[in-house]
Structures are given as structure tokens and as C-alpha cells.
Design a protein around this motif. Structure first.
Motif, mmCIF file in Angstrom:
data_model
loop_
_atom_site.group_PDB
_atom_site.id
_atom_site.type_symbol
_atom_site.label_atom_id
_atom_site.label_comp_id
_atom_site.label_asym_id
_atom_site.label_seq_id
_atom_site.Cartn_x
_atom_site.Cartn_y
_atom_site.Cartn_z
ATOM 1 N N ARG A 57 -18.180 7.571 -4.846
ATOM 2 C CA ARG A 57 -19.156 6.194 -5.258
ATOM 3 C C ARG A 57 -20.004 6.687 -6.168
ATOM 4 O O ARG A 57 -20.319 5.670 -7.386
ATOM 5 N N LEU B 102 -9.213 -8.293 -3.387
ATOM 6 C CA LEU B 102 -7.589 -7.731 -4.978
ATOM 7 C C LEU B 102 -7.438 -9.349 -5.403
ATOM 8 O O LEU B 102 -8.013 -9.806 -5.156
ATOM 9 N N GLU C 121 -7.441 3.166 -0.675
ATOM 10 C CA GLU C 121 -8.002 2.643 1.213
ATOM 11 C C GLU C 121 -8.123 4.223 1.115
ATOM 12 O O GLU C 121 -7.104 4.937 1.559
ATOM 13 N N CYS D 205 0.267 -1.191 0.046
ATOM 14 C CA CYS D 205 -0.059 -0.143 -0.099
ATOM 15 C C CYS D 205 0.829 0.979 0.212
ATOM 16 O O CYS D 205 1.548 1.687 0.971
ATOM 17 N N GLU E 12 -1.057 -2.944 -5.107
ATOM 18 C CA GLU E 12 -2.763 -3.515 -5.239
ATOM 19 C C GLU E 12 -3.113 -1.945 -4.590
ATOM 20 O O GLU E 12 -3.762 -2.323 -4.494
ATOM 21 N N LEU E 13 -2.606 -1.527 -3.088
ATOM 22 C CA LEU E 13 -3.552 -0.522 -2.224
ATOM 23 C C LEU E 13 -2.913 0.773 -2.821
ATOM 24 O O LEU E 13 -1.572 0.313 -2.892
ATOM 25 N N LYS F 132 -7.512 4.462 -10.699
ATOM 26 C CA LYS F 132 -8.910 2.977 -11.048
ATOM 27 C C LYS F 132 -7.991 2.527 -12.686
ATOM 28 O O LYS F 132 -7.545 1.038 -13.311
ATOM 29 N N LYS G 128 -6.576 -0.133 -5.366
ATOM 30 C CA LYS G 128 -7.633 0.162 -5.145
ATOM 31 C C LYS G 128 -7.507 0.306 -4.363
ATOM 32 O O LYS G 128 -6.191 0.956 -3.274
ATOM 33 N N HIS H 102 -12.637 -0.048 0.861
ATOM 34 C CA HIS H 102 -11.599 0.319 2.228
ATOM 35 C C HIS H 102 -11.374 0.974 2.379
ATOM 36 O O HIS H 102 -10.682 1.930 2.313
ATOM 37 N N LEU I 298 -15.277 5.830 -7.073
ATOM 38 C CA LEU I 298 -14.895 4.839 -6.687
ATOM 39 C C LEU I 298 -15.039 3.630 -7.048
ATOM 40 O O LEU I 298 -16.999 3.877 -6.869
ATOM 41 N N ASP I 299 -15.100 2.602 -7.127
ATOM 42 C CA ASP I 299 -15.912 0.888 -6.979
ATOM 43 C C ASP I 299 -16.137 0.517 -6.396
ATOM 44 O O ASP I 299 -15.187 0.454 -4.862
ATOM 45 N N ARG J 88 -6.053 -10.464 0.430
ATOM 46 C CA ARG J 88 -6.395 -10.329 -1.077
ATOM 47 C C ARG J 88 -7.465 -10.620 -1.308
ATOM 48 O O ARG J 88 -8.887 -10.132 -2.035
#
Ligand code: ZN
Length: 275
Positions: free
Chosen positions: A159, A272, A143, A80, A105-106, A136, A141, A169, A164-165, A267
Motif C-alpha cells: 500500500r 466496489l 481480497e 471473487c 470484481e474481486l 489495478k 479489487k 480488504h 495496493l489502493d 458492493r
């Protein structure tokens, strides 16, 4: 209860060696600390890098790469990376987003502005939109870091606007001198406002560290520990390593009968994709 994801926040950008002599600075020190935390049970490491000259945080691509590359070779940690730069110094947007080029990943997304130290940590809509869009594009993703309740509303609006999807998180950052306090009531209030399908973790700054960790443990959330958030292992005793904090949470969680999530399990919990 869902397995517990432990994040280790290794160094941050603001605490310098004159008050925290053991805090990692160089890419080698940061990498070593991440590996120690992974061995201790952390699934995620939250990474800032430091300018070797000033000791403060920097968004230097090469320095990030010098941490990310060995961690990807030697561990299965979820990385992250920060997009905050130095909170309060307010770097240009493109500098802040440089860490996303490494496709972690984050990545942290601070969902609003807040006073910090003698200044303001500025996260205007223009930054949030640019950060969300780039994340995106890069498959990162967010945080979503929440210092106060209005930031949740901001994230929910983003969102609704498709920026934001879901599932979102959240990382609740409680106990800064300018934001929501690190109290059970405060966390319960914030928790009420996030969607049912969201995942969340909590940070207690300074003396809020252990109490908020315990709340995360019993409420079924996840926990972030580490020297970015707190430099004392206990009152008057500086932590010598980040792994100390991870080891303590692992011990307490075991006694509480809550299993620790491996990076692979984390994950799955966070949705993820396996890389
Ligand atoms: Zn950070």
C-alpha cells in the motif's frame, strides 16, 4: 453494526471426491452451487475450477468462463476468482493471473508464502507485484488473504508503495496446520494490525470454521464459509451442499440481529463500483 457479507468458497483446489464426495467439480456443478448459495444469502462466491481429468484445481480460462458467464446472466453475485491456482504446485505467474482476464470484481491475493501439505505455497514479491499491477489494470479489487501476521505487513508495505489502493480488504485464513491458529486471540491480534478503514472477513479452516464465523459475526467483520475451507457440517457429518453453511450463518446472524448484506449492499461496503 454493518450488515454481514457472507462469502461462499465453493470448491477450492485441493480436496478431492475420495474424501469429500459432495464437493462440486464440473463448471455446471460449481455454477449450481453458487446459485444455491446466492439464494441462501451469500453476496460473494469465491471460485476455483477443477480439471475434469485430475479433479484438482486448474487455472483454465475456458473452465472459469463456463462458470462466470452463467453466474453473470442469472445472478447479481459478486465474483471473487482465485489467483492461487493449486496452492503448493506453484503454477507460473501468468497462469495464475489468467482468471483476471474475466475482470471479476474481486480476486484473491495471497500476501506471502507458507508451508502447505508437504510443500510450500510460494507467493514471492515478484508474484505479488505482478498480481497487484494486473488487478489495478483490470479494475479488480484484491481480497488480501492473510495466513499469518507478516502477510499484513507485506500488504501495508505494498500500500505504501502505491501497489495496493485503500481501503484494503482482508481475508483472514486461520487454522491451516502451518499458519496462524483459528483462535479468538489469534484473530484479535491480526485485526489490531489492519488499518481502521479496512474491511475484513474471516475463514476458519476445518474445526475452526464455526468458531471463527462467530468471531466475525460479533466483531463486525464478515464471514467466509464453504467446502474449500471445511467439508464437515458438524463433527462426523459431511456437508452435502455449500448452501447448508450459508443457511446456518444466516439463521445465527438473524438471531443475533445482524442483517445480511445483499450483493448490492456488499458492493457499497467494499467500495466496489456498480457494473
Ligand atoms: Zn481459494
Amino acid at each position: 453494526m454493518e450488515k454481514l457479507i457472507i462469502t461462499a468458497a465453493i470448491t477450492g483446489s485441493r480436496i478431492t471426491r475420495d474424501i469429500a464426495p459432495y464437493i462440486p467439480y464440473t463448471p455446471e456443478e460449481i455454477t449450481r452451487s453458487c446459485i444455491e448459495c446466492w439464494n441462501a444469502g451469500a453476496a460473494i462466491v469465491h471460485i476455483h475450477v477443477r480439471d475434469p481429468k485430475t479433479g484438482l484445481g486448474t487455472q483454465n480460462y475456458d473452465l472459469f468462463q463456463q462458470v462466470v458467464t452463467p453466474l453473470r446472466e442469472k445472478t447479481d453475485l459478486i465474483l471473487c476468482l482465485t489467483t492461487s491456482g493449486i496452492a503448493g504446485l506453484n503454477l507460473p505467474i501468468e497462469d495464475r493471473l489468467i482468471s483476471l482476464e474475466l475482470e471479476p470484481e474481486l480476486a484473491s491475493l495471497d500476501a506471502g508464502s507458507i508451508n502447505l501439505g508437504g510443500g510450500v505455497f510460494i507467493n514471492p514479491p515478484e508474484f505479488l507485484d505482478a498480481a497487484a499491477k494486473r488487478m489495478k489494470e483490470k479494475g479488480v479489487k484484491p481480497e488480501i488473504e492473510i495466513f499469518d501476521s507478516g502477510m499484513i505487513i507485506t500488504a501495508l508495505r505494498m500500500r505504501d508503495e502505491g501497489k495496493l489502493d485503500e481501503p484494503l480488504h482482508f481475508q483472514f485464513v486461520l487454522g491451516t496446520p502451518w499458519g496462524a491458529p483459528a483462535t479468538p486471540k489469534s484473530l484479535l491480534f491480526l485485526h489490531e494490525h489492519i488499518p481502521q478503514n479496512a474491511t475484513w472477513s474471516v475463514i476458519g479452516i476445518g474445526r475452526g470454521h464455526l468458531p471463527m464465523s462467530m468471531m466475525g459475526l460479533i466483531m463486525g467483520g464478515h464471514i467466509r464459509v464453504g467446502m474449500e475451507d471445511n467439508i464437515y457440517y458438524r463433527r462426523g457429518e459431511l456437508a452435502k451442499t455449500n448452501a447448508q453453511f450459508v443457511e446456518r450463518i444466516v439463521r445465527i446472524a438473524r438471531e443475533y440481529d445482524r442483517d445480511i448484506a445483499s450483493p448490492k449492499e456488499a458492493r457499497a461496503i467494499l467500495g466496489l463500483k456498480e457494473r
